[in-house]
Design a protein around this motif. Structure first.
Motif, PDB file in Angstrom:
ATOM      1  N   SER B  31     -70.079   8.211  -3.178  1.00  0.00           N
ATOM      2  CA  SER B  31     -69.479   8.016  -1.866  1.00  0.00           C
ATOM      3  C   SER B  31     -68.895   9.328  -1.321  1.00  0.00           C
ATOM      4  CB  SER B  31     -68.396   6.937  -1.942  1.00  0.00           C
ATOM      5  OG  SER B  31     -67.310   7.432  -2.693  1.00  0.00           O
ATOM      6  N   GLY B  32     -69.056  10.422  -2.074  1.00  0.00           N
ATOM      7  CA  GLY B  32     -68.640  11.727  -1.556  1.00  0.00           C
ATOM      8  C   GLY B  32     -67.322  12.242  -2.093  1.00  0.00           C
ATOM      9  N   ILE B  33     -66.752  11.576  -3.066  1.00  0.00           N
ATOM     10  CA  ILE B  33     -65.493  12.029  -3.671  1.00  0.00           C
ATOM     11  C   ILE B  33     -65.759  13.339  -4.433  1.00  0.00           C
ATOM     12  CG2 ILE B  33     -63.838  11.424  -5.523  1.00  0.00           C
ATOM     13  CD1 ILE B  33     -63.321   9.760  -3.021  1.00  0.00           C
ATOM     14  N   ASP B  34     -64.805  14.282  -4.370  1.00  0.00           N
ATOM     15  CA  ASP B  34     -65.027  15.598  -4.997  1.00  0.00           C
ATOM     16  C   ASP B  34     -64.687  15.618  -6.484  1.00  0.00           C
ATOM     17  OD1 ASP B  34     -65.799  16.723  -2.535  1.00  0.00           O
ATOM     18  OD2 ASP B  34     -63.697  16.857  -1.955  1.00  0.00           O
ATOM     19  N   GLY B  35     -63.807  14.738  -6.903  1.00  0.00           N
ATOM     20  CA  GLY B  35     -63.431  14.722  -8.319  1.00  0.00           C
ATOM     21  C   GLY B  35     -62.798  13.395  -8.689  1.00  0.00           C
ATOM     22  N   VAL B  36     -62.903  13.042  -9.950  1.00  0.00           N
ATOM     23  CA  VAL B  36     -62.320  11.786 -10.436  1.00  0.00           C
ATOM     24  C   VAL B  36     -61.610  12.063 -11.755  1.00  0.00           C
ATOM     25  CG1 VAL B  36     -62.836   9.459 -11.326  1.00  0.00           C
ATOM     26  CG2 VAL B  36     -64.177  10.365  -9.420  1.00  0.00           C
ATOM     27  N   TYR B  37     -60.391  11.556 -11.899  1.00  0.00           N
ATOM     28  CA  TYR B  37     -59.832  11.591 -13.246  1.00  0.00           C
ATOM     29  C   TYR B  37     -59.319  10.215 -13.625  1.00  0.00           C
ATOM     30  CZ  TYR B  37     -55.103  12.402 -11.237  1.00  0.00           C
ATOM     31  OH  TYR B  37     -53.939  12.316 -10.543  1.00  0.00           O
ATOM     32  N   VAL B  38     -59.478   9.936 -14.908  1.00  0.00           N
ATOM     33  CA  VAL B  38     -59.054   8.646 -15.438  1.00  0.00           C
ATOM     34  C   VAL B  38     -57.756   8.889 -16.198  1.00  0.00           C
ATOM     35  CG1 VAL B  38     -59.685   6.722 -16.955  1.00  0.00           C
ATOM     36  CG2 VAL B  38     -61.457   7.888 -15.628  1.00  0.00           C
ATOM     37  N   ALA B  39     -56.697   8.175 -15.819  1.00  0.00           N
ATOM     38  CA  ALA B  39     -55.410   8.343 -16.492  1.00  0.00           C
ATOM     39  C   ALA B  39     -55.147   7.117 -17.353  1.00  0.00           C
ATOM     40  CB  ALA B  39     -54.308   8.536 -15.463  1.00  0.00           C
ATOM     41  N   GLY B  40     -55.297   7.317 -18.641  1.00  0.00           N
ATOM     42  CA  GLY B  40     -55.100   6.196 -19.565  1.00  0.00           C
ATOM     43  C   GLY B  40     -53.836   6.378 -20.369  1.00  0.00           C
ATOM     44  N   CYS B  41     -53.485   5.375 -21.153  1.00  0.00           N
ATOM     45  CA  CYS B  41     -52.299   5.464 -22.005  1.00  0.00           C
ATOM     46  C   CYS B  41     -52.524   6.491 -23.106  1.00  0.00           C
ATOM     47  CB  CYS B  41     -51.999   4.103 -22.628  1.00  0.00           C
ATOM     48  SG  CYS B  41     -51.546   2.888 -21.398  1.00  0.00           S
ATOM     49  N   LEU B  42     -51.456   6.861 -23.762  1.00  0.00           N
ATOM     50  CA  LEU B  42     -51.563   7.822 -24.865  1.00  0.00           C
ATOM     51  C   LEU B  42     -52.447   7.240 -25.955  1.00  0.00           C
ATOM     52  CD1 LEU B  42     -47.810   8.861 -25.068  1.00  0.00           C
ATOM     53  CD2 LEU B  42     -49.678  10.293 -24.248  1.00  0.00           C
ATOM     54  N   GLU B  43     -53.185   8.126 -26.604  1.00  0.00           N
ATOM     55  CA  GLU B  43     -54.088   7.649 -27.662  1.00  0.00           C
ATOM     56  C   GLU B  43     -53.274   7.009 -28.780  1.00  0.00           C
ATOM     57  OE1 GLU B  43     -57.038  10.494 -28.813  1.00  0.00           O
ATOM     58  OE2 GLU B  43     -57.919  10.510 -26.811  1.00  0.00           O
ATOM     59  N   GLY B  44     -53.737   5.869 -29.223  1.00  0.00           N
ATOM     60  CA  GLY B  44     -53.020   5.140 -30.269  1.00  0.00           C
ATOM     61  C   GLY B  44     -51.998   4.173 -29.696  1.00  0.00           C
ATOM     62  N   GLU B  45     -51.794   4.225 -28.374  1.00  0.00           N
ATOM     63  CA  GLU B  45     -50.785   3.335 -27.784  1.00  0.00           C
ATOM     64  C   GLU B  45     -51.379   2.371 -26.763  1.00  0.00           C
ATOM     65  OE1 GLU B  45     -47.267   5.323 -26.501  1.00  0.00           O
ATOM     66  OE2 GLU B  45     -46.957   6.245 -28.455  1.00  0.00           O
ATOM     67  N   CYS B  46     -52.678   2.122 -26.871  1.00  0.00           N
ATOM     68  CA  CYS B  46     -53.321   1.189 -25.932  1.00  0.00           C
ATOM     69  C   CYS B  46     -52.902  -0.236 -26.278  1.00  0.00           C
ATOM     70  CB  CYS B  46     -54.845   1.333 -26.033  1.00  0.00           C
ATOM     71  SG  CYS B  46     -55.734   0.139 -25.029  1.00  0.00           S
ATOM     72  N   HIS B  47     -52.490  -0.962 -25.261  1.00  0.00           N
ATOM     73  CA  HIS B  47     -52.103  -2.366 -25.462  1.00  0.00           C
ATOM     74  C   HIS B  47     -53.286  -3.178 -25.985  1.00  0.00           C
ATOM     75  CE1 HIS B  47     -49.852  -6.026 -24.824  1.00  0.00           C
ATOM     76  NE2 HIS B  47     -50.880  -6.535 -24.170  1.00  0.00           N
ATOM     77  N   PHE B  48     -54.486  -2.752 -25.588  1.00  0.00           N
ATOM     78  CA  PHE B  48     -55.704  -3.444 -26.043  1.00  0.00           C
ATOM     79  C   PHE B  48     -56.381  -2.652 -27.160  1.00  0.00           C
ATOM     80  CE2 PHE B  48     -54.878  -4.449 -21.601  1.00  0.00           C
ATOM     81  CZ  PHE B  48     -54.660  -5.815 -21.720  1.00  0.00           C
ATOM     82  N   LEU B  49     -55.615  -1.863 -27.840  1.00  0.00           N
ATOM     83  CA  LEU B  49     -55.993  -1.059 -29.020  1.00  0.00           C
ATOM     84  C   LEU B  49     -56.857   0.166 -28.727  1.00  0.00           C
ATOM     85  CD1 LEU B  49     -56.602  -3.966 -31.572  1.00  0.00           C
ATOM     86  CD2 LEU B  49     -54.472  -2.726 -31.124  1.00  0.00           C
ATOM     87  N   ILE B  50     -58.058  -0.041 -28.146  1.00  0.00           N
ATOM     88  CA  ILE B  50     -58.939   1.125 -27.984  1.00  0.00           C
ATOM     89  C   ILE B  50     -59.501   1.276 -26.568  1.00  0.00           C
ATOM     90  CG2 ILE B  50     -59.614   1.392 -30.416  1.00  0.00           C
ATOM     91  CD1 ILE B  50     -62.193  -0.207 -29.665  1.00  0.00           C
ATOM     92  N   GLY B  51     -58.874   0.620 -25.603  1.00  0.00           N
ATOM     93  CA  GLY B  51     -59.361   0.719 -24.217  1.00  0.00           C
ATOM     94  C   GLY B  51     -59.437   2.154 -23.741  1.00  0.00           C
TER      95      GLY B  51
END
Lengths: 223, 120
Positions: B31-51
């Motif tokens: 759609s023309g976006i110049d950049g994307v970043y995914v902000a996830g929880c700290l590694e090892g602290e995912c509520h769903f373990l490995i999301g």
């Protein structure tokens, strides 16, 4: 199932670079399960191809379709109404599906978007390995359910060979020695003495590819 | 905290980064976006373990895909931070914005052809 892998995007782009309107056809059979050519992969590949064209200032219209199977005529018929509106078909079904598509739509060029690899199993999520070479004359009852034709690098009928070390194959230490597996399994089944001691005679390879392309006809099923 | 971050960053909320799929990131670029970043929880602290670990793998996959069609893979990144790290959140938004500004507009918009691999 039949395991396939997407071709490098660069190779796909090179095949379709001169077209403006194509059909990208996936298959909901084997290639969907091995994440190479299902509905999801159709979406991803179509998006990547559109971007690859757009960045060069070119436009491409990609019709995304995913057929139930591409190896059965009735499902291929589902796109008959739209095929003539497009310049080419990029199929990401297995080699059989791609060929059948080309056979049914003779006036439209059909291109392969995947490399068909082998008949295999899902060892774990994202890991597939070969199990059958469809030699046409199964001997799994003699080998503890482990196929030496496929899993032994030399397809030995009476193994192991001298290249087997600590249960691994000399071709690559990541390959399990099929004959080590067979012996271990026969011992576990308690049939080692009875089964392994019999020499397996020369195999009749005429049922395999050596007899040319194969075909099965069943009168009871024909219409 | 009253922290500010660049207004060009548009946030798409998800229940977990494990929900992020390859196609979602690709659609953004398409759609023309110049950049994307995914902000996830700290590694090892995912509520769903490995999301968040799954999200990282998908981001890596998208990087490979973008590179193969001549778009700089650095336009997509994965970051890990906790919900309590507001300062870091703003910092990342500035960091990513600066990086994308340096890379310039996406070739999908400019139609200027390959930007990757970068010619020396």
């Amino acid at each position: 199932m039949i395991i396939a892998e997407r071709k490098p995007i660069e190779e796909i782009i090179d095949m379709i670079k001169d077209y403006k309107k194509i059909i990208l056809a996936g298959c909901k059979g084997c290639v969907a399960v091995c994440a190479a050519g299902g509905e999801k992969e159709v979406g991803i590949l179509a998006s990547a191809l559109r971007m690859a064209f757009q960045k060069d200032g070119k436009e491409i219209e990609i019709k995304e379709v995913t057929l139930e199977r591409q190896c059965d005529p009735e499902y291929l018929e589902q796109i008959r109404g739209i095929v003539d509106d497009y310049e080419a078909i990029l199929s990401i079904a297995c080699g059989a599906g791609i060929q059948f598509m080309a056979e049914k739509y003779t006036k439209t060029p059909v291109y392969p978007g995947v490399n068909t690899k082998f008949i295999g199993v899902t060892e774990a999520q994202g890991v597939w390995s070969e199990r059958c070479q469809s030699c046409g004359n199964c001997i799994l009852h003699l080998t503890g359910g482990i196929c030496p034709i496929t899993r032994c690098s030399k397809s030995l009928l009476n193994g192991p060979c001298g290249g087997s070390t600590n249960g691994k194959c000399e071709v690559d230490p990541s390959i399990e020695c099929a004959w080590q597996l067979i012996i271990d399994r026969l011992k576990e089944l308690g049939t080692f003495e009875k089964v392994y001691m019999n020499i397996i005679p020369l195999k009749d390879w005429s049922t395999s590819r050596d007899g040319g392309p194969r075909r099965i006809e069943r009168e009871d099923l024909k219409l | 905290m009253r922290l500010d971050y660049p207004s060009n960053v548009k946030i798409i909320k998800l229940p977990c980064t494990g929900k992020v799929d390859v196609i979602h990131i690709l659609k953004a670029f398409e759609s023309g976006i110049d950049g994307v970043y995914v902000a996830g929880c700290l590694e090892g602290e995912c509520h769903f373990l490995i999301g968040n670990l799954r999200a990282r793998k998908r981001v890596e996959y998208v990087k490979g895909l973008l590179g193969s069609i001549g778009i700089n893979p650095e336009r997509v990144e994965m970051y890990n931070l906790s919900a309590a790290m507001g300062t870091r959140f703003a910092e990342i938004a500035y960091e990513m914005t600066e990086k994308i500004k340096k890379l310039g507009p996406s070739p999908i918009k400019t139609k200027k052809g390959k930007e990757y691999p970068i010619k020396e």
